[in-house]
Structure formats: C-alpha cells, structure tokens
Motif scaffolding. Structure first.
Motif, PDB file in Angstrom:
ATOM      1  N   PRO A  67      -4.855  -7.182   8.066  1.00  0.00           N
ATOM      2  CA  PRO A  67      -6.098  -6.616   7.532  1.00  0.00           C
ATOM      3  C   PRO A  67      -5.781  -5.285   7.880  1.00  0.00           C
ATOM      4  O   PRO A  67      -4.821  -4.567   8.812  1.00  0.00           O
ATOM      5  CB  PRO A  67      -7.059  -7.188   8.128  1.00  0.00           C
ATOM      6  N   ALA A  68      -6.505  -4.370   7.142  1.00  0.00           N
ATOM      7  CA  ALA A  68      -6.449  -2.777   7.421  1.00  0.00           C
ATOM      8  C   ALA A  68      -6.807  -2.438   8.838  1.00  0.00           C
ATOM      9  O   ALA A  68      -6.188  -1.126   9.218  1.00  0.00           O
ATOM     10  CB  ALA A  68      -7.307  -2.302   6.314  1.00  0.00           C
ATOM     11  N   ASP A  69      -7.746  -2.879   9.287  1.00  0.00           N
ATOM     12  CA  ASP A  69      -8.028  -2.392  10.719  1.00  0.00           C
ATOM     13  C   ASP A  69      -6.816  -2.642  11.902  1.00  0.00           C
ATOM     14  O   ASP A  69      -7.078  -2.217  12.859  1.00  0.00           O
ATOM     15  CB  ASP A  69      -9.311  -3.070  11.216  1.00  0.00           C
ATOM     16  N   ARG A  70      -5.723  -3.268  11.252  1.00  0.00           N
ATOM     17  CA  ARG A  70      -4.713  -3.416  12.396  1.00  0.00           C
ATOM     18  C   ARG A  70      -3.763  -2.158  12.358  1.00  0.00           C
ATOM     19  O   ARG A  70      -2.651  -2.181  13.031  1.00  0.00           O
ATOM     20  CB  ARG A  70      -3.920  -4.768  11.917  1.00  0.00           C
ATOM     21  N   PHE A  71      -4.208  -1.265  11.524  1.00  0.00           N
ATOM     22  CA  PHE A  71      -3.403  -0.038  11.410  1.00  0.00           C
ATOM     23  C   PHE A  71      -2.804   0.577  12.519  1.00  0.00           C
ATOM     24  O   PHE A  71      -1.633   0.873  13.001  1.00  0.00           O
ATOM     25  CB  PHE A  71      -4.179   0.985  10.958  1.00  0.00           C
ATOM     26  N   THR A  72      -3.927   0.610  13.696  1.00  0.00           N
ATOM     27  CA  THR A  72      -3.579   1.298  15.292  1.00  0.00           C
ATOM     28  C   THR A  72      -2.466   0.354  15.671  1.00  0.00           C
ATOM     29  O   THR A  72      -1.867   0.758  16.769  1.00  0.00           O
ATOM     30  CB  THR A  72      -4.709   1.425  15.974  1.00  0.00           C
ATOM     31  N   ASP A  73      -2.377  -1.035  15.659  1.00  0.00           N
ATOM     32  CA  ASP A  73      -1.463  -1.789  16.197  1.00  0.00           C
ATOM     33  C   ASP A  73       0.095  -1.521  15.669  1.00  0.00           C
ATOM     34  O   ASP A  73       1.152  -1.923  16.418  1.00  0.00           O
ATOM     35  CB  ASP A  73      -1.558  -3.263  16.043  1.00  0.00           C
ATOM     36  N   GLN A 111       1.045   1.611   2.972  1.00  0.00           N
ATOM     37  CA  GLN A 111      -0.214   1.182   2.931  1.00  0.00           C
ATOM     38  C   GLN A 111      -0.888   2.385   2.106  1.00  0.00           C
ATOM     39  O   GLN A 111      -1.206   3.545   2.620  1.00  0.00           O
ATOM     40  CB  GLN A 111      -1.036   1.078   4.224  1.00  0.00           C
ATOM     41  N   ALA A 112      -1.245   2.428   0.849  1.00  0.00           N
ATOM     42  CA  ALA A 112      -1.381   3.320  -0.060  1.00  0.00           C
ATOM     43  C   ALA A 112      -2.910   3.844   0.033  1.00  0.00           C
ATOM     44  O   ALA A 112      -3.366   4.857  -0.127  1.00  0.00           O
ATOM     45  CB  ALA A 112      -1.438   2.908  -1.474  1.00  0.00           C
ATOM     46  N   ASP A 113      -3.785   3.016   0.713  1.00  0.00           N
ATOM     47  CA  ASP A 113      -5.241   3.157   1.080  1.00  0.00           C
ATOM     48  C   ASP A 113      -5.553   2.823   2.213  1.00  0.00           C
ATOM     49  O   ASP A 113      -5.185   1.752   2.857  1.00  0.00           O
ATOM     50  CB  ASP A 113      -5.903   2.568  -0.047  1.00  0.00           C
ATOM     51  N   SER A 114      -6.366   3.497   2.903  1.00  0.00           N
ATOM     52  CA  SER A 114      -6.827   3.078   4.281  1.00  0.00           C
ATOM     53  C   SER A 114      -7.612   1.802   4.468  1.00  0.00           C
ATOM     54  O   SER A 114      -7.514   1.344   5.468  1.00  0.00           O
ATOM     55  CB  SER A 114      -7.559   4.220   4.900  1.00  0.00           C
ATOM     56  N   SER A 115      -7.946   1.246   3.406  1.00  0.00           N
ATOM     57  CA  SER A 115      -8.841  -0.004   3.326  1.00  0.00           C
ATOM     58  C   SER A 115      -7.947  -0.920   2.893  1.00  0.00           C
ATOM     59  O   SER A 115      -8.375  -2.343   2.665  1.00  0.00           O
ATOM     60  CB  SER A 115     -10.107  -0.038   2.420  1.00  0.00           C
ATOM     61  N   ALA A 116      -6.857  -0.842   2.253  1.00  0.00           N
ATOM     62  CA  ALA A 116      -5.868  -1.719   1.732  1.00  0.00           C
ATOM     63  C   ALA A 116      -5.130  -2.498   2.759  1.00  0.00           C
ATOM     64  O   ALA A 116      -4.906  -2.284   4.052  1.00  0.00           O
ATOM     65  CB  ALA A 116      -4.863  -1.064   0.746  1.00  0.00           C
ATOM     66  N   PRO A 117      -4.975  -3.810   2.541  1.00  0.00           N
ATOM     67  CA  PRO A 117      -4.278  -4.903   3.606  1.00  0.00           C
ATOM     68  C   PRO A 117      -2.850  -4.148   3.796  1.00  0.00           C
ATOM     69  O   PRO A 117      -2.269  -3.488   2.990  1.00  0.00           O
ATOM     70  CB  PRO A 117      -4.237  -6.022   3.121  1.00  0.00           C
ATOM     71  N   ILE A 118      -2.105  -4.554   5.098  1.00  0.00           N
ATOM     72  CA  ILE A 118      -0.985  -4.030   5.183  1.00  0.00           C
ATOM     73  C   ILE A 118       0.121  -5.394   5.167  1.00  0.00           C
ATOM     74  O   ILE A 118      -0.070  -6.240   5.699  1.00  0.00           O
ATOM     75  CB  ILE A 118      -1.032  -3.553   6.840  1.00  0.00           C
ATOM     76  N   ASP A 119       0.630  -5.276   3.964  1.00  0.00           N
ATOM     77  CA  ASP A 119       1.496  -6.363   3.718  1.00  0.00           C
ATOM     78  C   ASP A 119       2.833  -5.823   3.449  1.00  0.00           C
ATOM     79  O   ASP A 119       3.213  -4.980   2.568  1.00  0.00           O
ATOM     80  CB  ASP A 119       1.082  -7.300   2.359  1.00  0.00           C
ATOM     81  N   CYS A 120       3.881  -6.474   4.286  1.00  0.00           N
ATOM     82  CA  CYS A 120       5.307  -6.296   4.168  1.00  0.00           C
ATOM     83  C   CYS A 120       5.878  -6.891   2.866  1.00  0.00           C
ATOM     84  O   CYS A 120       5.850  -8.048   2.706  1.00  0.00           O
ATOM     85  CB  CYS A 120       6.097  -6.908   5.507  1.00  0.00           C
ATOM     86  N   PRO A 121       6.562  -6.023   2.166  1.00  0.00           N
ATOM     87  CA  PRO A 121       7.274  -6.668   0.995  1.00  0.00           C
ATOM     88  C   PRO A 121       8.582  -7.436   1.129  1.00  0.00           C
ATOM     89  O   PRO A 121       8.893  -8.352   0.425  1.00  0.00           O
ATOM     90  CB  PRO A 121       7.737  -5.475   0.146  1.00  0.00           C
ATOM     91  N   ARG A 122       9.023  -6.973   2.322  1.00  0.00           N
ATOM     92  CA  ARG A 122      10.365  -8.028   2.628  1.00  0.00           C
ATOM     93  C   ARG A 122       9.883  -9.359   3.497  1.00  0.00           C
ATOM     94  O   ARG A 122      10.495 -10.381   3.050  1.00  0.00           O
ATOM     95  CB  ARG A 122      11.157  -7.266   3.561  1.00  0.00           C
TER      96      ARG A 122
END
Length: 148
Positions: free
Chosen positions: A97-103, A80-91
C-alpha cells in the motif's frame, strides 16, 4: 495606366496582408510553449535557457512528485507515479500500500514538468519523508505541507 496602378496597389495590399498574417501566426507559435493558460500569469518561463524561477510548484503530500523506490524483495526500481498509488514491483510482483513509502529506500524524485531528476531533502529529523524537492532544470518546486 490607372488600371495598372490600382492592380499594383491591390496586389501590394494582398501581399502585405499575407506577410502580416504569417508573422502573426509565427508569433503565436513561438509564444505558445511559454503560456500556462490559467491564472494571472500568462507565461511559464521555466526552460533552461531562461535561467529564471518559475511559477510552477505544488504543496502537500498529495501533490508529491513521482518517486522511484527500491523494491524490498528483489532490489529493482519501483516507480510510484502518485503518492496515493500502490507500490508494486514490475519484476517480482511485490504489492504494497502507498503508506509503506517510508519503509522503502527512496532513490529519486522526478520533476512532473520536465521529467528531470530532482534535488530533495528533509528539514526536520523526525520526518521520514522528503519535505522539499526542487528541479535544477526548470525550477519546479514542491513542499511537504505540515504543521509544526
């Protein structure tokens, strides 16, 4: 004989001018990587060789260093290059969404200056995110800004 002396002086002056111009160019090339280009400080002495602190640093979640997270589905690493970027797995194509970071499990933070792995941690147990990060290579420092 006077013409020869004048010719010699002219040649010597031209050679001296060339040497000075070359030294000026070399000095500029040597100093260029150390310049920050903005602010009152003209140099950023953050290379490993200097062993000094740096003026580089950021505060706030919006400026958080790039993070590597563990994918909840396949276990692969997600950048996740940026704290507001979506979290997407390349595999496996998990898209969060970015707010799921803590999960997700945080594996590493990467220094935005030198791209080394950063040391990071929390100061308060109620926060589920890193509150600080420091690069042992270039001494870049990031702080999570919050009110107590």
């Amino acid at each position: 004989m006077a013409d020869q002396s004048r010719g010699f002086v002219r040649a010597l002056g031209a050679a001296t001018g060339h040497v000075l111009a070359s030294l000026r160019w070399l000095g500029t090339r040597l100093v260029a990587p150390l310049r920050t280009g903005d602010g009152p400080n003209e140099f950023r002495l953050s290379s490993v060789e200097t062993h000094t602190t740096t003026i580089d640093g950021d505060t706030g979640w919006a400026h958080r260093p790039p993070a590597t997270l563990r994918c909840p589905e396949c276990g692969d690493e997600i950048l996740q290059a940026d704290s507001s970027a979506p979290i997407d797995c390349p595999r496996c194509r998990v898209d969060l969404p970015a707010d799921r970071f803590t999960d997700l499990d945080l594996l590493a933070l990467t220094c935005p200056v030198c791209r080394s792995g950063m040391q990071y941690g929390r100061r308060h147990p109620e926060f589920g995110v890193p509150e600080w990060a420091n690069c042992p290579n270039c001494q870049y420092h990031w702080e999570f800004k919050h009110s107590y």
